[in-house]
Design a protein around this motif. Structure first.
Motif, PDB file in Angstrom:
ATOM      1  N   VAL B 101      61.606  57.755 -50.457  1.00 14.81           N
ATOM      2  CA  VAL B 101      61.389  56.625 -51.694  1.00 14.81           C
ATOM      3  C   VAL B 101      60.040  56.138 -51.763  1.00 14.81           C
ATOM      4  CG1 VAL B 101      61.869  54.250 -52.017  1.00 14.81           C
ATOM      5  CG2 VAL B 101      63.727  55.935 -51.277  1.00 14.81           C
ATOM      6  N   ILE B 102      59.255  55.971 -50.422  1.00 13.75           N
ATOM      7  CA  ILE B 102      58.022  55.796 -50.542  1.00 13.75           C
ATOM      8  C   ILE B 102      57.143  56.593 -51.093  1.00 13.75           C
ATOM      9  CG2 ILE B 102      56.109  55.029 -48.939  1.00 13.75           C
ATOM     10  CD1 ILE B 102      58.057  54.072 -47.014  1.00 13.75           C
ATOM     11  N   ALA B 103      57.399  58.031 -50.767  1.00 14.67           N
ATOM     12  CA  ALA B 103      56.456  59.139 -51.340  1.00 14.67           C
ATOM     13  C   ALA B 103      56.866  59.128 -52.919  1.00 14.67           C
ATOM     14  CB  ALA B 103      56.804  60.245 -50.608  1.00 14.67           C
ATOM     15  N   ILE B 104      57.606  58.871 -53.386  1.00 13.81           N
ATOM     16  CA  ILE B 104      57.958  59.030 -54.781  1.00 13.81           C
ATOM     17  C   ILE B 104      57.044  58.105 -55.546  1.00 13.81           C
ATOM     18  CG2 ILE B 104      59.639  58.704 -56.756  1.00 13.81           C
ATOM     19  CD1 ILE B 104      61.943  59.949 -55.038  1.00 13.81           C
ATOM     20  N   LEU B 105      57.393  56.896 -55.029  1.00 19.04           N
ATOM     21  CA  LEU B 105      56.325  55.696 -55.697  1.00 19.04           C
ATOM     22  C   LEU B 105      54.995  55.937 -55.376  1.00 19.04           C
ATOM     23  CD1 LEU B 105      58.581  52.640 -54.552  1.00 19.04           C
ATOM     24  CD2 LEU B 105      58.704  53.608 -56.657  1.00 19.04           C
ATOM     25  N   ALA B 106      54.623  56.524 -54.314  1.00 16.53           N
ATOM     26  CA  ALA B 106      53.007  56.634 -54.140  1.00 16.53           C
ATOM     27  C   ALA B 106      52.745  57.860 -54.867  1.00 16.53           C
ATOM     28  CB  ALA B 106      52.954  56.984 -52.654  1.00 16.53           C
ATOM     29  N   LEU B 164      55.745  62.062 -42.162  1.00 16.77           N
ATOM     30  CA  LEU B 164      56.574  62.416 -43.430  1.00 16.77           C
ATOM     31  C   LEU B 164      55.919  61.919 -44.854  1.00 16.77           C
ATOM     32  CD1 LEU B 164      60.181  62.297 -42.252  1.00 16.77           C
ATOM     33  CD2 LEU B 164      58.538  64.297 -42.336  1.00 16.77           C
ATOM     34  N   VAL B 165      55.658  60.487 -44.966  1.00 15.64           N
ATOM     35  CA  VAL B 165      55.145  59.934 -46.261  1.00 15.64           C
ATOM     36  C   VAL B 165      53.954  60.809 -46.714  1.00 15.64           C
ATOM     37  CG1 VAL B 165      54.041  57.841 -47.424  1.00 15.64           C
ATOM     38  CG2 VAL B 165      56.261  57.838 -45.833  1.00 15.64           C
ATOM     39  N   PRO B 166      53.012  61.022 -45.982  1.00 15.11           N
ATOM     40  CA  PRO B 166      51.814  61.611 -46.475  1.00 15.11           C
ATOM     41  C   PRO B 166      52.039  63.144 -46.960  1.00 15.11           C
ATOM     42  CG  PRO B 166      51.144  60.813 -44.493  1.00 15.11           C
ATOM     43  CD  PRO B 166      52.510  60.441 -44.524  1.00 15.11           C
ATOM     44  N   PHE B 167      52.937  63.895 -46.314  1.00 13.93           N
ATOM     45  CA  PHE B 167      53.419  65.124 -46.415  1.00 13.93           C
ATOM     46  C   PHE B 167      53.982  65.250 -47.964  1.00 13.93           C
ATOM     47  CE2 PHE B 167      56.499  68.331 -46.559  1.00 13.93           C
ATOM     48  CZ  PHE B 167      55.831  69.398 -46.631  1.00 13.93           C
ATOM     49  N   CYS B 168      55.256  64.394 -48.050  1.00 16.93           N
ATOM     50  CA  CYS B 168      56.020  64.176 -49.179  1.00 16.93           C
ATOM     51  C   CYS B 168      55.086  63.863 -50.267  1.00 16.93           C
ATOM     52  CB  CYS B 168      57.153  63.244 -48.817  1.00 16.93           C
ATOM     53  SG  CYS B 168      58.439  64.077 -47.884  1.00 16.93           S
ATOM     54  N   THR B 169      54.090  62.806 -49.977  1.00 16.81           N
ATOM     55  CA  THR B 169      53.447  62.361 -51.075  1.00 16.81           C
ATOM     56  C   THR B 169      52.457  63.525 -51.826  1.00 16.81           C
ATOM     57  OG1 THR B 169      53.387  60.108 -50.106  1.00 16.81           O
ATOM     58  CG2 THR B 169      51.968  60.585 -51.952  1.00 16.81           C
ATOM     59  N   TRP B 170      52.096  64.125 -51.069  1.00 16.65           N
ATOM     60  CA  TRP B 170      51.247  65.384 -51.371  1.00 16.65           C
ATOM     61  C   TRP B 170      51.913  66.454 -51.994  1.00 16.65           C
ATOM     62  CZ3 TRP B 170      51.124  70.345 -48.559  1.00 16.65           C
ATOM     63  CH2 TRP B 170      49.886  71.162 -49.044  1.00 16.65           C
ATOM     64  N   LEU B 171      53.095  66.616 -51.666  1.00 15.12           N
ATOM     65  CA  LEU B 171      53.855  67.445 -52.271  1.00 15.12           C
ATOM     66  C   LEU B 171      54.455  67.089 -53.581  1.00 15.12           C
ATOM     67  CD1 LEU B 171      56.277  69.636 -50.079  1.00 15.12           C
ATOM     68  CD2 LEU B 171      57.029  69.074 -52.375  1.00 15.12           C
ATOM     69  N   GLY B 191      61.834  52.998 -75.588  1.00 13.32           N
ATOM     70  CA  GLY B 191      62.242  51.738 -75.103  1.00 13.32           C
ATOM     71  C   GLY B 191      62.510  51.478 -73.629  1.00 13.32           C
ATOM     72  N   CYS B 192      61.678  52.365 -73.038  1.00 11.61           N
ATOM     73  CA  CYS B 192      61.823  52.245 -71.442  1.00 11.61           C
ATOM     74  C   CYS B 192      60.700  51.520 -71.084  1.00 11.61           C
ATOM     75  CB  CYS B 192      61.681  53.637 -70.852  1.00 11.61           C
ATOM     76  SG  CYS B 192      63.208  54.523 -70.709  1.00 11.61           S
ATOM     77  N   THR B 193      60.647  50.720 -69.803  1.00 11.32           N
ATOM     78  CA  THR B 193      59.597  50.069 -68.939  1.00 11.32           C
ATOM     79  C   THR B 193      59.240  51.280 -68.378  1.00 11.32           C
ATOM     80  OG1 THR B 193      60.772  49.753 -67.257  1.00 11.32           O
ATOM     81  CG2 THR B 193      60.516  47.814 -68.878  1.00 11.32           C
ATOM     82  N   ARG B 194      57.876  51.217 -67.642  1.00  7.93           N
ATOM     83  CA  ARG B 194      57.346  52.499 -66.843  1.00  7.93           C
ATOM     84  C   ARG B 194      58.380  52.740 -65.712  1.00  7.93           C
ATOM     85  NH1 ARG B 194      52.715  55.290 -66.435  1.00  7.93           N
ATOM     86  NH2 ARG B 194      51.485  54.214 -67.660  1.00  7.93           N
ATOM     87  N   PHE B 195      58.977  51.800 -65.270  1.00  8.64           N
ATOM     88  CA  PHE B 195      59.883  52.030 -64.123  1.00  8.64           C
ATOM     89  C   PHE B 195      61.101  52.723 -64.493  1.00  8.64           C
ATOM     90  CE2 PHE B 195      62.934  50.874 -60.650  1.00  8.64           C
ATOM     91  CZ  PHE B 195      62.065  51.273 -59.663  1.00  8.64           C
ATOM     92  N   GLN B 196      61.612  52.532 -65.570  1.00  4.66           N
ATOM     93  CA  GLN B 196      62.611  52.892 -65.982  1.00  4.66           C
ATOM     94  C   GLN B 196      62.476  54.224 -66.466  1.00  4.66           C
ATOM     95  OE1 GLN B 196      63.429  49.976 -69.365  1.00  4.66           O
ATOM     96  NE2 GLN B 196      65.676  50.030 -68.713  1.00  4.66           N
ATOM     97  N   ALA B 197      61.188  54.414 -67.123  1.00  7.50           N
ATOM     98  CA  ALA B 197      60.869  56.080 -67.355  1.00  7.50           C
ATOM     99  C   ALA B 197      60.722  56.789 -66.184  1.00  7.50           C
ATOM    100  CB  ALA B 197      59.660  56.064 -68.176  1.00  7.50           C
TER     101      ALA B 197
END
Lengths: 367, 291
Positions: B101-106, B164-171, B191-197
């Motif tokens: 979850v963190i890595a996706i956002l980052a 894990l976060v740095p690794f997944c973020t990088w990937l 019609g999406c916000t950025r988050f919805q997109a």
């Protein structure tokens, strides 16, 4: 439907100015085409209208509303992208319905609009296919369909035909024109192809280096280009330019082109009087060069030239010629006797020439 | 028909036969692990016996009863192996979920948003990933103590995301960059916000990349040893990797059979995860490769 107004609109990326203080009014229901070489700022302008790019300065109005700080989703626009940008994980129907769903349009209404749009575009059989199962032309239609179902106030097209092959491009071009008549919507269309611009636009906006060069109806910009850039950009083959000097002799004006001179028609003398002895550029379009003398209303100037290349196109023959230090292109009748590496005389139609200030590039012929 | 045969022959020569050494090479450890876990001690510690097979013929001098389940019985009866297994699953699942979850956002922010320092931040994430855990466990032990999480699986759930976060973020960063920006922009015009997109368009398209990140994160958590060894001392809180080695190596006595049995059982969850995500995982790798 709505008008679009750009006031003093600018966009800077770090130190590069992509769009520089442009002003433009696009009335409701107009089809306007932004055209220019790559990097001229046309796409950036479109993206600012869409809200995908923030403005650095200036104002954008859609209808009466200032939209500078309105997010793209609330601008009531639809955009067709160059690479179609279909959602790869949704089938065609869902691609088209996506925007309506987000706006909580009732299901029967969504269905009606999607079917209507797919009927107009002839993609009814494709509704349950995924984008990867479609050909380029079909994807293009879906992208257009996705814009149509939204019934937006303004349609934005970003070079939508440039990924299609030549034949399909011509076909889609006329379909988009038809669509404009059908939908009666404001459409802003970006292209680098001057043929698309000429054939599609009610008005053409020619841009270069982030600035608008000229705005006008297709034939207006073709016949009365405001400067050398527009004259050279619009028209194919491009206008011929000859560097020279304006000279006066007795009561006549001549453009001295080195090995030969052009005598300007008497009716034009007053216009150029104060440019005598200045450097000018003489411009003439290939179709205003003929291989035969014609007794017409216009004065003709005879130029002895050497034929370099002959390109027969069937309905016409494009001939590359040289005279003195100048190389130029003529568009001749298919019956021409021009043969490569042979001399021939050609005639310039002096009723249709252009004269540009060599320093500023401004068209002196245009008043 | 003829061309099909020829095709098959061609594939056999150019594809399958060259693969054989690689398959043997990569599968041998598993084979040896499995065979050892079923081998009776008498045969296992017999230096004259063939180590690569279990002797099935009762007349053979090395025969000592054929395959046996005694190592598994020891493991399941005399050690809290199932508790360790549960701990491993709990830690790996939670640490992976939090990290993804963190890595996706980052990764999304680094790939898409233009903010001051974004490129150097991306590099910093990568460098963090390179810092070895053997250096970090000492300071982290203090952090874990301060948080009052020492000697519990929560110490691991909290600390695993640090690598894990740095690794997944990088990937994921690399994967997100291959997704054309226009489809997001189109969603935003639609019609999406950025988050919805991000949720409705980018994530479904990025599933192969995310599956890839999940697989790696889960495997890394599952195999992690140093933190699990240093942060946890009570038997009931241990994970499989540490539990098995701590309880089945007593001084200089190695319970090889049961160690291997623990390894066999311990690798089953990983195999299951790979089976589930394999298709996505493979397409994830190739899609990242061609763009």
């Amino acid at each position: 439907m709505a008008s679009v107004t750009l006031q003093e609109l600018s966009k800077r990326f770090d130190k590069v100015t992509a769009v520089n203080q442009i002003n433009l009014e696009i009335p409701d229901k107009e089809f306007v085409v932004f055209v220019g070489p790559s990097g001229c700022g046309k796409t950036t302008t479109l993206r600012m209208i869409a809200g995908l790019e923030e403005t650095s300065d200036g104002t954008i109005l859609i209808g009466e509303r200032v939209v500078n700080d309105v997010p793209p989703k609330d601008r009531n626009i639809a955009m067709v992208f160059q690479n179609y940008a279909l959602y790869p994980h949704m089938d065609v129907y869902k691609n088209m319905a996506f925007g309506l769903k987000l706006r909580r349009t009732p299901k029967p209404e969504i269905d009606r609009r999607v079917r209507e749009a797919s009927r107009i575009l002839g993609i009814e059989e494709l509704l349950d296919r995924k984008p990867r199962q479609l050909s380029g032309g079909q994807r293009q239609r879906v992208a257009v369909g996705r814009a149509i179902v939204r019934q937006p106030e303004v349609f934005l097209f970003d070079e939508p035909l440039s990924n299609l092959d030549a034949k399909l491009r011509v076909q889609m071009r006329s379909e988009l024109i038809k669509l404009h008549y059908q939908l009666e919507a404001t459409m802003i269309y970006v292209t680098h192809d001057q043929v698309e611009a000429m054939t599609m636009g009610d008005r053409i906006v020619i841009m270069n280096n982030g600035e608008i060069q000229q705005v006008g109806a297709p034939m207006e910009v073709y016949d009365q280009p405001i400067n050398m850039f527009v004259a050279g950009f619009i028209g194919s083959p491009a206008m011929n330019f000859f560097q020279g000097k304006l000279t006066a002799q007795n009561s006549d004006l001549f453009v001295d082109l080195g090995k030969f001179t052009m005598k300007l028609p008497k009716s034009q003398i007053n216009r150029f009087g104060n440019h005598v002895n200045q450097r000018v550029v003489f411009g003439i379009r290939p179709e205003n060069i003929s291989d035969r003398e014609e007794a017409g209303e216009h004065q003709q100037e005879r130029v002895p030239a050497m034929v370099n290349v002959v390109e027969p196109l069937g309905s016409e023959v494009i001939v590359e010629l040289s005279a003195g230090d100048h190389t130029f292109v003529g568009r001749l009748d298919p019956t021409t006797t021009a043969r490569p590496m042979h001399e021939m005389a050609v005639y310039f139609d002096m009723g249709r020439f252009h004269l540009f200030d060599a320093e500023t590039g401004i068209n002196l012929t245009r008043q | 028909m003829k061309t099909r045969t020829r095709n098959f022959l061609g594939q056999l020569l150019t594809l399958y036969i060259p693969l054989v050494p690689f398959i043997l090479f990569s599968l041998f450890p598993f084979y040896f692990m499995v065979i050892t876990s079923f081998k009776a001690d008498g045969e296992l510690y017999n230096l004259k016996a063939n180590p690569f097979i279990i002797q099935l013929s009762p007349t053979h001098p090395d025969y000592s009863g054929g395959p046996t389940l005694e190592h598994y019985q020891l493991l399941l009866r005399d050690t809290p192996f199932l508790t360790w297994l549960f701990n491993s699953v709990l830690v790996s699942v939670l640490a992976t979920a939090i990290s993804i979850v963190i890595a996706i956002l980052a990764a999304y922010s680094l790939a898409r948003l233009r903010f001051r320092g974004a490129p150097s931040f991306g590099t910093a994430v990568f460098i963090t990933y390179l810092v070895p855990t053997t250096l970090l466990f000492l300071p982290l032990a203090q952090v874990v103590n301060r948080l009052g999480l020492a000697d519990s699986v929560w110490a691991l759930i909290v600390t695993y995301p640090t690598f894990l976060v740095p690794f997944c973020t990088w990937l994921l960063l690399g994967y997100f960059r291959t997704i054309p920006q226009e489809i997001e922009e189109c969603a935003m015009v639609d019609g999406c916000t950025r988050f919805q997109a991000l949720i409705r368009i980018v994530l479904p398209v990025a599933i192969p990349g995310i599956a890839c990140a999940v697989l790696f994160a889960f495997t890394i958590s599952w195999n992690e040893f140093i933190y699990a060894l240093t942060f946890i001392s009570s038997t009931a809180q241990k994970t499989t990797t540490v539990g098995v080695t701590a309880e089945l190596i007593r001084g200089d006595i190695f319970y090889w059979g049961s160690l291997m049995a623990g390894a066999v059982l311990g690798s089953i969850p990983i195999v299951l995860v790979y089976v589930v995500f394999m298709d996505y995982y493979v397409s994830g790798l190739t899609q990242g490769a061609i763009k």
